[in-house]
Design a protein around this motif. Structure first.
Motif, short mmCIF file in Angstrom:
data_model
loop_
_atom_site.label_atom_id
_atom_site.label_comp_id
_atom_site.label_asym_id
_atom_site.label_seq_id
_atom_site.Cartn_x
_atom_site.Cartn_y
_atom_site.Cartn_z
N PHE A 91 -75.11 -49.98 83.12
CA PHE A 91 -75.91 -49.87 81.91
C PHE A 91 -75.05 -50.01 80.65
N TRP A 92 -73.80 -49.67 80.75
CA TRP A 92 -72.86 -49.96 79.66
C TRP A 92 -72.77 -51.47 79.43
N ALA A 93 -72.68 -52.23 80.52
CA ALA A 93 -72.59 -53.69 80.40
C ALA A 93 -73.87 -54.28 79.82
N LEU A 94 -75.01 -53.70 80.18
CA LEU A 94 -76.29 -54.24 79.72
C LEU A 94 -76.59 -53.91 78.26
N LYS A 97 -73.89 -51.77 72.39
CA LYS A 97 -74.07 -52.49 71.13
C LYS A 97 -72.85 -52.19 70.25
N PRO A 98 -71.81 -53.02 70.34
CA PRO A 98 -70.55 -52.70 69.65
C PRO A 98 -70.74 -52.50 68.15
N HIS A 140 -77.19 -41.83 66.40
CA HIS A 140 -77.88 -42.74 67.33
C HIS A 140 -77.17 -44.09 67.40
N ARG A 141 -76.71 -44.59 66.26
CA ARG A 141 -76.02 -45.88 66.28
C ARG A 141 -74.68 -45.78 67.02
N LEU A 142 -73.96 -44.69 66.82
CA LEU A 142 -72.70 -44.49 67.54
C LEU A 142 -72.96 -44.33 69.04
N GLN A 143 -74.10 -43.74 69.36
CA GLN A 143 -74.50 -43.57 70.76
C GLN A 143 -74.78 -44.93 71.40
#
Length: 349
Positions: A91-94, A97-98, A140-143
């Motif tokens: 799920f990290w790969a999918l 969002k860098p 949330h964005r950092l998450q």
């Protein structure tokens, strides 16, 4: 391929025809990730798979949360979900969002958490003087960037936010590519939803259709999938279905709007049933959708509330809906604390 066979196999694989044992449920949950709670449900509820388990899966998943056998993240379209730790790299790969162009505030909160975390939102507020409404979207964005982790292992409001790599040091060695990850999840999707279309996968996973279509085409070229009239199924399922005997289906479930089976059909269902309720003179937002004998045939409409919903009507596209009226009303009552709608097909009950 006969539609009755595909519908029957889907219902078997989803465990709508019989309830899953715990072992079967764990495999099912993994294939239907990311897991979510019931739509419009109270904060902190563990994820569930409604109507599928032969036991209390809410309690099972509560225990799994406590022991961190389920971990929280932002996945499909930035939505919250729960996955098993062994699928974290997938799920990290999918969904990673860098953070390519971080703002000053994002960098500031990230440094704070890296220096002093885990920190709750209230602790961040006290440390920075920022308002909760300013802090929350940054977290949330950092998450979404998989830079921080929200350690929600119970239903409490205050959760610690920490460095993602502190919770999951193995993440530094993650190397799975997004195309590889897509091919893996599509095989799970195909098993639980035989003869899926790319728009169905897009609706559930909230991933770009072009990339999903490319992954499905590659799996077909590799002999893993068979394409049939624009739909894809596992090659072994295509062979098996030739002699498969469909299971007789007779059930009604009122399916909530976070359910895997609903989400994978969502765009089609919104379009299909809109004409049945759009002109009603009372509140008519779809609350639950009616899964009848393996296919969606209507919806409970009304108004969501923090408490009992307003159940204003049941709309249905069956040729003779009155013949299933009592079954439908019972199914609606089962997911609404015994309460029945005010109307059935526009007529007062």
């Amino acid at each position: 391929m006969e539609s009755k066979k595909l519908i029957s196999l889907r219902m078997e694989r989803q465990f709508f025809t019989r309830r899953a044992t715990e072992e079967e449920y764990l495999a099912l949950y993994r294939d239907l990730q990311p897991g979510v709670n019931v739509y419009w449900n109270g904060f902190g509820q563990p994820p569930t798979l409604s109507f599928r388990a032969a036991f209390d899966d809410l309690e099972l998943n509560r225990r799994r949360q406590l022991s961190r056998q389920l971990i929280k993240g932002r996945f499909s379209g930035g939505n919250l979900g729960w996955i098993v730790p062994e699928d974290l790299e997938l799920f990290w790969a999918l969904y990673q969002k860098p953070l390519t162009r971080p703002t000053e505030l994002q960098e500031s909160l990230l440094r704070l958490i890296y220096r002093e975390g885990p920190l709750t939102i209230q602790q961040i507020k006290a440390e920075t003087g920022l308002l909760v409404k300013e802090i929350t979207p940054v977290l949330h964005r950092l998450q979404e960037a998989f830079l921080i982790y929200e350690d929600q292992y119970d239903g409490e409001w205050d959760r610690g936010w920490m460095r993602f790599s502190e919770m999951f040091p193995e993440a530094e060695g993650f190397s799975l590519s997004r195309p590889e990850a897509m091919k893996l999840i599509l095989q799970r999707f195909a098993y639980r939803l035989p003869a899926f279309t790319v728009p169905m996968a897009k609706a559930f996973y909230r991933l770009p259709e072009k990339e999903l279509r490319k992954a499905a085409a590659e799996l077909t070229a590799e002999g893993i999938f068979t394409e049939l009239d624009g739909a894809f199924l596992l090659r072994e399922d295509f062979a098996m279905l030739k002699t498969y005997q469909p299971v007789p289906l007779s059930f009604v479930y009122a399916v909530h709007r976070n359910d895997f089976f609903y989400k994978s059909h969502e765009p089609m269902l919104k379009e299909k049933f809109l004409p049945l309720y759009q002109s009603l003179p009372y509140d008519h937002e779809p609350l639950q959708y009616l899964l009848i004998d393996g296919e969606f045939h209507g919806a409970v409409v009304g108004h969501f509330r923090n408490g009992p919903y307003d159940l204003n009507d049941v709309v249905c596209d069956l040729p003779q809906p009155e013949t299933r009226r009592e079954e439908i009303l019972q199914a609606v009552g089962e997911v609404n604390s015994g309460r029945l709608p005010e109307r059935f097909q526009g007529n007062k009950i």
